[in-house]
Design a protein around this motif. Sequence first.
Motif, PDB file in Angstrom:
ATOM      1  N   ASN A 147      50.046  90.200  37.222  1.00 43.57           N
ATOM      2  CA  ASN A 147      50.620  88.880  37.476  1.00 43.57           C
ATOM      3  C   ASN A 147      50.681  88.530  38.959  1.00 43.57           C
ATOM      4  OD1 ASN A 147      51.238  87.109  35.371  1.00 43.57           O
ATOM      5  ND2 ASN A 147      52.913  88.398  34.672  1.00 43.57           N
ATOM      6  N   ASP A 148      50.443  89.506  39.824  1.00 45.77           N
ATOM      7  CA  ASP A 148      50.375  89.271  41.265  1.00 45.77           C
ATOM      8  C   ASP A 148      48.969  89.661  41.708  1.00 45.77           C
ATOM      9  OD1 ASP A 148      53.501  89.113  42.447  1.00 45.77           O
ATOM     10  OD2 ASP A 148      53.270  90.139  40.525  1.00 45.77           O
ATOM     11  N   GLY A 149      48.356  88.841  42.557  1.00 44.57           N
ATOM     12  CA  GLY A 149      46.988  89.160  42.922  1.00 44.57           C
ATOM     13  C   GLY A 149      46.527  88.576  44.240  1.00 44.57           C
ATOM     14  N   VAL A 150      45.383  89.098  44.706  1.00 43.34           N
ATOM     15  CA  VAL A 150      44.735  88.652  45.942  1.00 43.34           C
ATOM     16  C   VAL A 150      43.487  87.859  45.551  1.00 43.34           C
ATOM     17  CG1 VAL A 150      43.680  89.378  48.118  1.00 43.34           C
ATOM     18  CG2 VAL A 150      45.522  90.762  47.090  1.00 43.34           C
ATOM     19  N   VAL A 151      43.391  86.633  46.039  1.00 43.94           N
ATOM     20  CA  VAL A 151      42.260  85.761  45.711  1.00 43.94           C
ATOM     21  C   VAL A 151      41.526  85.370  46.992  1.00 43.94           C
ATOM     22  CG1 VAL A 151      41.534  83.567  44.678  1.00 43.94           C
ATOM     23  CG2 VAL A 151      43.456  84.845  43.691  1.00 43.94           C
ATOM     24  N   LEU A 174      37.168  92.887  47.902  1.00 42.08           N
ATOM     25  CA  LEU A 174      38.352  93.027  48.742  1.00 42.08           C
ATOM     26  C   LEU A 174      37.980  93.278  50.195  1.00 42.08           C
ATOM     27  CD1 LEU A 174      41.427  93.243  49.039  1.00 42.08           C
ATOM     28  CD2 LEU A 174      41.243  95.649  48.342  1.00 42.08           C
ATOM     29  N   ALA A 175      36.890  94.011  50.421  1.00 37.23           N
ATOM     30  CA  ALA A 175      36.464  94.307  51.794  1.00 37.23           C
ATOM     31  C   ALA A 175      36.204  93.039  52.595  1.00 37.23           C
ATOM     32  CB  ALA A 175      35.211  95.178  51.772  1.00 37.23           C
ATOM     33  N   PRO A 217      37.073  76.529  41.873  1.00 36.03           N
ATOM     34  CA  PRO A 217      35.660  76.878  42.072  1.00 36.03           C
ATOM     35  C   PRO A 217      35.461  77.915  43.183  1.00 36.03           C
ATOM     36  CG  PRO A 217      35.928  74.500  41.850  1.00 36.03           C
ATOM     37  CD  PRO A 217      37.304  75.076  41.955  1.00 36.03           C
ATOM     38  N   ASP A 218      34.564  78.849  42.927  1.00 36.08           N
ATOM     39  CA  ASP A 218      34.174  79.876  43.891  1.00 36.08           C
ATOM     40  C   ASP A 218      35.366  80.714  44.371  1.00 36.08           C
ATOM     41  OD1 ASP A 218      32.217  81.267  45.219  1.00 36.08           O
ATOM     42  OD2 ASP A 218      32.205  79.966  46.988  1.00 36.08           O
ATOM     43  N   SER A 219      36.337  80.939  43.464  1.00 40.22           N
ATOM     44  CA  SER A 219      37.502  81.764  43.776  1.00 40.22           C
ATOM     45  C   SER A 219      37.387  83.091  43.030  1.00 40.22           C
ATOM     46  CB  SER A 219      38.794  81.048  43.382  1.00 40.22           C
ATOM     47  OG  SER A 219      38.941  79.856  44.121  1.00 40.22           O
ATOM     48  N   HIS A 220      37.795  84.161  43.686  1.00 31.67           N
ATOM     49  CA  HIS A 220      37.598  85.489  43.119  1.00 31.67           C
ATOM     50  C   HIS A 220      38.862  86.329  43.264  1.00 31.67           C
ATOM     51  CE1 HIS A 220      33.237  84.650  42.994  1.00 31.67           C
ATOM     52  NE2 HIS A 220      33.462  84.055  44.156  1.00 31.67           N
ATOM     53  N   LEU A 221      39.351  86.837  42.137  1.00 29.72           N
ATOM     54  CA  LEU A 221      40.489  87.745  42.142  1.00 29.72           C
ATOM     55  C   LEU A 221      39.956  89.134  42.501  1.00 29.72           C
ATOM     56  CD1 LEU A 221      43.542  88.143  41.429  1.00 29.72           C
ATOM     57  CD2 LEU A 221      42.774  88.749  39.122  1.00 29.72           C
TER      58      LEU A 221
END
Length: 358
Positions: free
Chosen positions: A121-125, A132-133, A202-206
Amino acid sequence: MNQSAFRTSLRKWLCLSLLPVLLLGAPSAFAKDSFRIAWTIYAGWMPWDYAASHGIIKKWADKYGIDIDVVQVNDYVESINQYTAGGFDGCVMTNMDALTIPAAGGVDSTALIIGDYSNGNDGVVLKGKSTLADIKGQPVNLVELSVSHYLLARALETAGMSEKDVKVVNTSDADIVSAYATADVTATVTWNPMLSEIAAQPDSHLVFDSSKIPGEILDLMVVKSDVLKAHPELGKALTGAWYETLQLMLGDSAEAQAARTYMAKASGTDLAGYDAQLKATYLFAKPADALAQARSPKLKETMAQVAEFSLRHGLLGDSATNAGFVGVETPSGVYGDANNIKLRFDPAYMQMAADNKL
């Protein structure tokens, strides 16, 4: 007028004069103790809204002869600040925020209920980047010094980086979705429902989420320790209402789906969206599950890790010389200073629920 007549007249006058006072004073003689509880929108905390709006809170409050006002606050950190300042008797918050805001501020607080832990439920986008790098060198919008900040630090550790490799931009949870929509924001850390909305752009990545650190971000109902000690009926009412609501909302029955549909709408999504958020929430549906989490030695270890992060960021106060400056009491022992315990994980009320003694 003789003495007897005078006394009779005086008695009548006193009775008539005191009658309004007695009538006006009567309600206070029977007034219920009243309590205020704060909540903010999050998948794991929506049951509190449902319980308040559908009479479950009132039912349990009436059982114990008290009044409980459940109040929504639009800004998460502000809700905890208001609790710390004395505006509320209880508030939903994470384990880290319970340590770094009220406890570090000297307000002795008790984690009455461990509701769940964030399991995605918590994330980096990232915008336009897929690993992530790729976060290295980017400004990252998040609620500074919150669990989002903690999640970022843990994510960076897994990628061999540190906070020195990014620039944190403090952004309110109320503004984070609109901020992400601007061209300048390319990386963010947040929680649901904002996380789902941002990740769908658009163009978003978890690129990292809390399922990688299970059990570290705990969602709690926290109450003032002195209030709970003086009024155990508050703990019983809140715990009873919580588990009744969970029992009602989970499953495939029409009643359960209607409850989750209400929670979905109240949090700005639909049933499918809310159910997806619940899948990313390790909800302790039964009191026994929450008790196992509370009594696990891992809880003490997690709080030590959270305290270390908090010390590095100056969140334990100017007087803190080590991570254990603020004592944390858990069923498996005390972490930190046993003479300065300000955060307590008390399983007593969850145990009552497990034993059907509420």
